[in-house]
Motif scaffolding. Structure first.
Motif, mmCIF file in Angstrom:
data_model
loop_
_atom_site.group_PDB
_atom_site.id
_atom_site.type_symbol
_atom_site.label_atom_id
_atom_site.label_comp_id
_atom_site.label_asym_id
_atom_site.label_seq_id
_atom_site.Cartn_x
_atom_site.Cartn_y
_atom_site.Cartn_z
ATOM 1 N N ASP A 173 0.817 4.033 -3.012
ATOM 2 C CA ASP A 173 0.252 5.346 -2.757
ATOM 3 C C ASP A 173 1.297 6.552 -2.791
ATOM 4 N N THR A 174 2.492 5.960 -3.247
ATOM 5 C CA THR A 174 3.774 6.965 -3.676
ATOM 6 C C THR A 174 4.003 6.834 -5.352
ATOM 7 N N LYS B 20 0.915 -1.218 0.147
ATOM 8 C CA LYS B 20 -0.174 -0.025 0.021
ATOM 9 C C LYS B 20 0.805 1.229 0.049
ATOM 10 N N GLN B 21 2.112 1.123 0.689
ATOM 11 C CA GLN B 21 2.967 2.482 0.954
ATOM 12 C C GLN B 21 3.515 2.715 -0.400
#
Length: 437
Positions: A122-123, A118-119
């Protein structure tokens, strides 16, 4: 009463038309697993606008606290799997029970893996994620696709140039009225079209044919395995394999599908006109493997060149059994033989037949042979080429050997110089690995 009902219905339809959202994107990925996430991230990183449509919450199957151990592919940190592995090791470094040294089995809690993905997502620029968004209908829209989906109590639309079905049951393919590609038959030159690779498939071989290349447990996934042939610009991930794939394999296939979908969207073409070498080149730029060599580190400055030469078939890898484990090796310091390169060079270059007839190289191909062949193909004056090579041998190419034209050329030297001067990887091949003249 009938007129009133008609008026109310018309108002409702007009209201839906006003508030229904229609998104236009280059690539649409539907699914909620590691292959879906990886495909979406890859297409976005390839600079294509991408939407990931997730039926439920983020990676629902990975939200538990159970411990996961992955022993396969621990020597092949290919592409996105290598990136993910690095972040897991960073998270657990120094924690009891977690060996984060190179090549150790990867251990992590399931929810931690979901958080890392997810990290990263998201970036990632150009990527839009829609959670709790279940697709309803799929239909062709020219060479692209139109998908309706339910989200926040309403039905919205997405128009995409390319579509990736990353669902476990190939639900999108079914909804589109298309059929899955047949199981891959590994033969001949299909390895030249590899889009994903690893050293193990959870102990299950992809092919029982011991003559296939590379020999199992090393394996590759050809591009054709991800292409839905009766529906333009529709690709699959999980259903490319008959067996459930491990996490590294899911990521490798997802990255391959994302690269292929991005190619079609960027060049405004269809999956019937895939350019194998351009797509593989893009994958290599993101540290993906085409063939699963254990002895070529992706940090090697000539990793890409070696992978490209291997994908042409000029220098094939060989299996070796060490300590009970099968290894697939490039053997960079071994000598090149004339027998292994002559058939492929003759296939790729029309002038090769004349050169071999005139020069009649011995069993081992020498540095002088290679320079002479390069001169023949590139029409470079031999003395000038030798002078350039003498200058660049150590300074540019960083070869550990001395420049000696009379000795056998090593596989590493051949790969780097052939890739630089005659670029056999640039010769186009079709989805069966046949050279396109």
């Amino acid at each position: 009463m009938k007129k009133l009902f008609t008026l109310i219905l018309a108002l409702l339809l007009n209201t839906y038309a006003i508030f229904a959202e229609t998104i236009k994107t280059d690539v649409l990925v539907i699914g909620n697993g590691a292959s879906a996430v990886t495909a979406a991230i890859q297409s976005s990183r390839s600079k294509l606008k991408t939407v990931l449509l997730v039926k439920g919450d983020w990676l629902q199957s990975m939200q538990g606290k159970e411990m996961v151990t992955i022993a396969a592919n621990n020597k092949l940190p290919s592409g996105f799997w290598g990136e993910f592995r690095k972040q897991v090791n960073h998270l657990y470094k120094g924690m009891p029970g977690h060996d984060t040294t190179n090549f150790a089995p990867l251990k992590f809690e399931s929810f931690a893996a979901a958080g890392i993905l997810k990290q990263i997502a998201d970036t990632t620029k150009l990527l839009t994620i829609k959670l709790n968004a279940a697709f309803a209908t799929v239909e062709k829209d020219g060479t692209g696709w139109k998908v309706t989906y339910s989200h926040n109590g309403r039905v919205d639309n997405i128009k995409a140039k390319t579509l990736i079905d990353a669902t476990q049951g190939a639900e999108v393919v079914g909804a589109a009225g298309a059929t899955l590609p047949p199981p891959v038959t590994y033969a001949d030159n299909l390895y030249r079209t590899s889009i994903a690779t690893a050293d193990d498939l959870g102990g299950l071989a992809l092919s029982s044919d011991k003559t296939s290349y590379p020999e199992t447990p090393a394996y590759y996934i050809p591009m054709s395995a991800l292409v839905v042939k009766d529906a333009d610009n529709l690709f699959i991930t999980d259903k490319a394999l008959l067996a459930d794939a491990s996490l590294p394999v899911q990521m490798a296939i997802g990255q391959g599908a994302g690269t292929m979908a991005a190619y079609c969207a960027f060049f405004k073409t269809t999956s019937k006109k895939l350019h194998v070498r351009i797509i593989q080149g893009e994958l290599l730029d993101f540290k993906g493997y085409l063939l699963p060599f254990d002895d070529i580190n992706p940090t090697d400055s000539y990793f890409k060149a070696i992978q490209q030469i291997a994908a042409t078939g000029l220098l094939k890898g060989k299996q070796n059994i060490a300590d009970g484990r099968a290894q697939f090796l490039f053997m960079p310091d071994s000598a090149v033989t004339t027998a292994e390169i002559k058939p492929v060079l003759s296939e790729l270059y029309s002038r090769a037949f004349i050169w071999f007839a005139n020069n009649k190289p011995a069993g081992q191909f020498t540095v002088a042979n290679l320079l002479s062949f390069i001169s023949e193909i590139t029409l470079t004056e031999p003395k000038n080429l030798k002078s350039i090579m003498l200058r660049d041998w150590k300074n540019k190419y960083k070869f550990s050997t001395e420049f000696d034209t009379e000795r056998a050329v090593t596989r590493r030297e051949f790969a780097i110089l052939a890739n630089q001067y005659i670029n056999p990887f640039s010769r186009a091949v079709d989805l069966n690995g046949r050279v396109i003249n």
